[in-house]
Motif scaffolding. Structure first.
Motif, short mmCIF file in Angstrom:
data_model
loop_
_atom_site.label_atom_id
_atom_site.label_comp_id
_atom_site.label_asym_id
_atom_site.label_seq_id
_atom_site.Cartn_x
_atom_site.Cartn_y
_atom_site.Cartn_z
N ILE A 27 0.83 -1.20 0.00
CA ILE A 27 0.00 0.00 0.00
C ILE A 27 0.87 1.25 0.00
CG2 ILE A 27 -1.74 1.29 1.30
CD1 ILE A 27 -2.79 -1.43 2.31
N ALA A 28 1.94 1.25 0.80
CA ALA A 28 2.83 2.41 0.86
C ALA A 28 3.54 2.63 -0.47
CB ALA A 28 3.85 2.22 1.99
N ARG A 29 3.96 1.54 -1.14
CA ARG A 29 4.61 1.64 -2.45
C ARG A 29 3.67 2.27 -3.46
NH1 ARG A 29 6.24 -3.44 -1.85
NH2 ARG A 29 4.75 -4.29 -3.37
N THR A 30 2.43 1.84 -3.43
CA THR A 30 1.43 2.38 -4.36
C THR A 30 1.17 3.85 -4.06
OG1 THR A 30 0.43 0.18 -4.46
CG2 THR A 30 -0.87 2.02 -5.32
N ALA A 31 1.06 4.18 -2.76
CA ALA A 31 0.78 5.56 -2.37
C ALA A 31 1.93 6.49 -2.75
CB ALA A 31 0.54 5.63 -0.87
N ALA A 32 3.16 6.00 -2.74
CA ALA A 32 4.32 6.83 -3.09
C ALA A 32 4.26 7.28 -4.54
CB ALA A 32 5.61 6.05 -2.83
N VAL A 33 3.56 6.53 -5.38
CA VAL A 33 3.42 6.89 -6.79
C VAL A 33 2.12 7.65 -7.05
CG1 VAL A 33 3.17 5.94 -9.12
CG2 VAL A 33 4.84 4.95 -7.54
N GLU A 34 1.03 7.21 -6.39
CA GLU A 34 -0.28 7.77 -6.69
C GLU A 34 -0.66 8.96 -5.80
OE1 GLU A 34 -3.08 4.54 -6.74
OE2 GLU A 34 -2.22 3.71 -8.57
N VAL A 69 6.28 -11.46 -2.88
CA VAL A 69 6.01 -10.04 -2.61
C VAL A 69 4.57 -9.73 -2.98
CG1 VAL A 69 6.63 -7.66 -3.20
CG2 VAL A 69 8.42 -9.42 -3.05
N ALA A 70 3.85 -9.08 -2.07
CA ALA A 70 2.46 -8.70 -2.33
C ALA A 70 2.42 -7.63 -3.41
CB ALA A 70 1.80 -8.20 -1.05
N ARG A 71 1.65 -7.89 -4.47
CA ARG A 71 1.57 -6.96 -5.60
C ARG A 71 0.17 -6.40 -5.81
NH1 ARG A 71 6.68 -5.26 -6.58
NH2 ARG A 71 8.10 -7.05 -6.80
N ALA A 72 -0.83 -6.98 -5.18
CA ALA A 72 -2.20 -6.50 -5.34
C ALA A 72 -3.02 -6.88 -4.12
CB ALA A 72 -2.83 -7.08 -6.60
N TYR A 73 -4.02 -6.06 -3.84
CA TYR A 73 -4.84 -6.27 -2.63
C TYR A 73 -6.25 -5.77 -2.88
CZ TYR A 73 -6.74 -3.42 1.25
OH TYR A 73 -7.56 -2.73 2.12
N GLY A 89 -8.80 -1.30 -2.21
CA GLY A 89 -7.72 -2.12 -2.73
C GLY A 89 -6.72 -1.30 -3.51
N CYS A 90 -5.68 -1.97 -4.01
CA CYS A 90 -4.68 -1.30 -4.83
C CYS A 90 -3.88 -2.34 -5.59
CB CYS A 90 -3.75 -0.43 -3.99
SG CYS A 90 -2.63 -1.34 -2.90
N VAL A 91 -3.19 -1.88 -6.63
CA VAL A 91 -2.28 -2.72 -7.42
C VAL A 91 -0.94 -2.01 -7.48
CG1 VAL A 91 -1.83 -3.76 -9.68
CG2 VAL A 91 -4.18 -3.62 -8.81
N ASP A 92 0.13 -2.75 -7.21
CA ASP A 92 1.49 -2.21 -7.29
C ASP A 92 1.67 -1.49 -8.63
OD1 ASP A 92 4.36 -2.12 -7.91
OD2 ASP A 92 4.62 -3.39 -6.15
N PRO A 93 2.19 -0.26 -8.63
CA PRO A 93 2.35 0.47 -9.89
C PRO A 93 3.11 -0.28 -10.96
CG PRO A 93 2.70 1.93 -8.02
CD PRO A 93 2.56 0.55 -7.45
N ASP A 94 4.08 -1.10 -10.56
CA ASP A 94 4.84 -1.87 -11.55
C ASP A 94 4.04 -3.01 -12.15
OD1 ASP A 94 7.05 -0.26 -11.21
OD2 ASP A 94 8.02 -1.57 -9.75
N TRP A 95 2.88 -3.32 -11.55
CA TRP A 95 2.05 -4.43 -12.03
C TRP A 95 0.72 -3.95 -12.60
CZ3 TRP A 95 2.80 -9.94 -11.62
CH2 TRP A 95 4.10 -10.28 -11.23
N GLN A 96 0.57 -2.67 -12.78
CA GLN A 96 -0.66 -2.14 -13.34
C GLN A 96 -0.69 -2.33 -14.86
OE1 GLN A 96 -1.21 1.90 -11.89
NE2 GLN A 96 -1.24 1.25 -9.75
#
Length: 332
Positions: A27-34, A69-73, A89-96
């Protein structure tokens, strides 16, 4: 039914306590981009796994890559008597852009239908299945996904800020009404006041003891910045303001923020200046603690006139979010 591992490239299963760090890091990784205004932290996820109304074994889902590694939730919540389910939910930016978001949304819709079916069979509700998901106006990719699956916007919300360099207004209470700092001993009385205050608010449902405990124990909660107004004659809580502060957000947002999570006044006490007194008190508490900004969120069509109240107290809208909804039949 869980997403297809062969199509998504991820292995799927419900979240467990052993996943907390991995989950929070996703979630933090996704938030750092979005750059969302708010996102779930580890403490919030602990509460998700503690829920008895929304069993995490069926209402949460994590997707892991080959390295674990968790990539989606995704998850959904629903009150048994409620007329809606809510998805997050969210999806890792690298896996979108691989169809993972669509697969997660389809799982959320299926699980929402399952919950509505079970609640209907148990006699809790007769409402048709509906799923609501909130997004921020800046997140166009989420809006495109929801619109493509038939969702429509049913409500707008405003994030509002007020600089604390401006002194708080003088807002005094009538004789017989006393303002004091929130105390844990008042937790149940404030819950009852909240349920009364919000029973005419769009989308609001009564908060039971478990849900309210999660609210009070939210990791960023600041009870010392929170307040209640009590009717001295009856001992009843007439109104309350619950505040929070996320110290990590200052580095990202560039200012220190005192946030009003909830502000409510019982229907019988409205029109007596209680909300103004609670807000003015919150501004003074935030300022004394060294905050730069006071903030809150409000339903743009709030029936109590809250938007006008906040504008009158010096708050101004800075961001918007929207609630999307899709109703469906029992069939996929």
């Amino acid at each position: 039914m869980q997403p297809d591992a062969s199509r998504t490239g991820l292995q799927w299963r419900p979240a467990t306590t052993g996943d907390l760090d991995n989950w929070a890091e996703l979630i933090a990784r996704t938030a750092a981009v979005e750059h969302p205004v708010w996102f779930e932290k580890r403490g919030d996820l602990v509460h998700v796994l503690e829920s008895t109304k929304n069993d995490p074994r069926t209402n949460t889902l994590l997707g892991f890559d080959a390295g674990g590694v968790a990539r989606a939730y995704g998850r959904i919540t629903k009150n048994p008597e409620g007329d809606k389910a809510t998805g997050m939910g969210c999806v890792d930016p690298d896996w979108q852009r691989r169809g993972i978001g669509s697969a997660l949304l389809a799982w959320q819709e299926a699980q929402a239908r399952n919950r509505f079916r079970a609640d209907t069979e148990a006699g809790h509700t007769t409402a048709p299945p509906r799923l609501r998901i909130q997004t921020e106006e800046q997140h166009h990719h989420q809006a495109a996904l929801l619109r493509a699956r038939g969702y429509g916007i049913v409500r707008w919300f405003n994030e509002m800020h007020r600089p604390l360099s401006i002194p708080a207004p003088d807002a005094r209470l009538e004789p017989g009404l006393k303002l004091g700092t929130f105390q844990p001993s008042l937790q149940e009385a404030v819950r009852q006041a909240h349920n009364d205050a919000f029973r005419d608010h769009w989308g609001s449902e009564p908060r039971d003891e478990e849900t309210w405990r999660f609210t009070i124990e939210e990791p960023t909660a600041r009870h010392d910045w929170s307040a209640v107004v009590v009717d001295a004659a009856t001992g009843e809580v007439a109104g309350y303001q619950l505040a929070s502060h996320d110290p990590d957000s200052a580095a990202v947002r560039g200012f220190k923020e005192g946030y009003t999570e909830l502000l409510g006044v019982r229907r019988a006490y409205r029109g007596r200046g209680i909300a103004q007194a609670l807000l003015a008190d919150a501004l003074r508490r935030f300022s004394a603690a060294g905050m730069d900004i006071a903030s809150l969120d409000v339903d743009s069509a709030n029936p109590t006139g809250a938007l006008a109240l906040y504008l009158g107290m010096g708050y101004q809208p800075v961001n918007r979010s929207m609630m999307w909804e899709r109703r469906s039949s029992w069939l996929p």
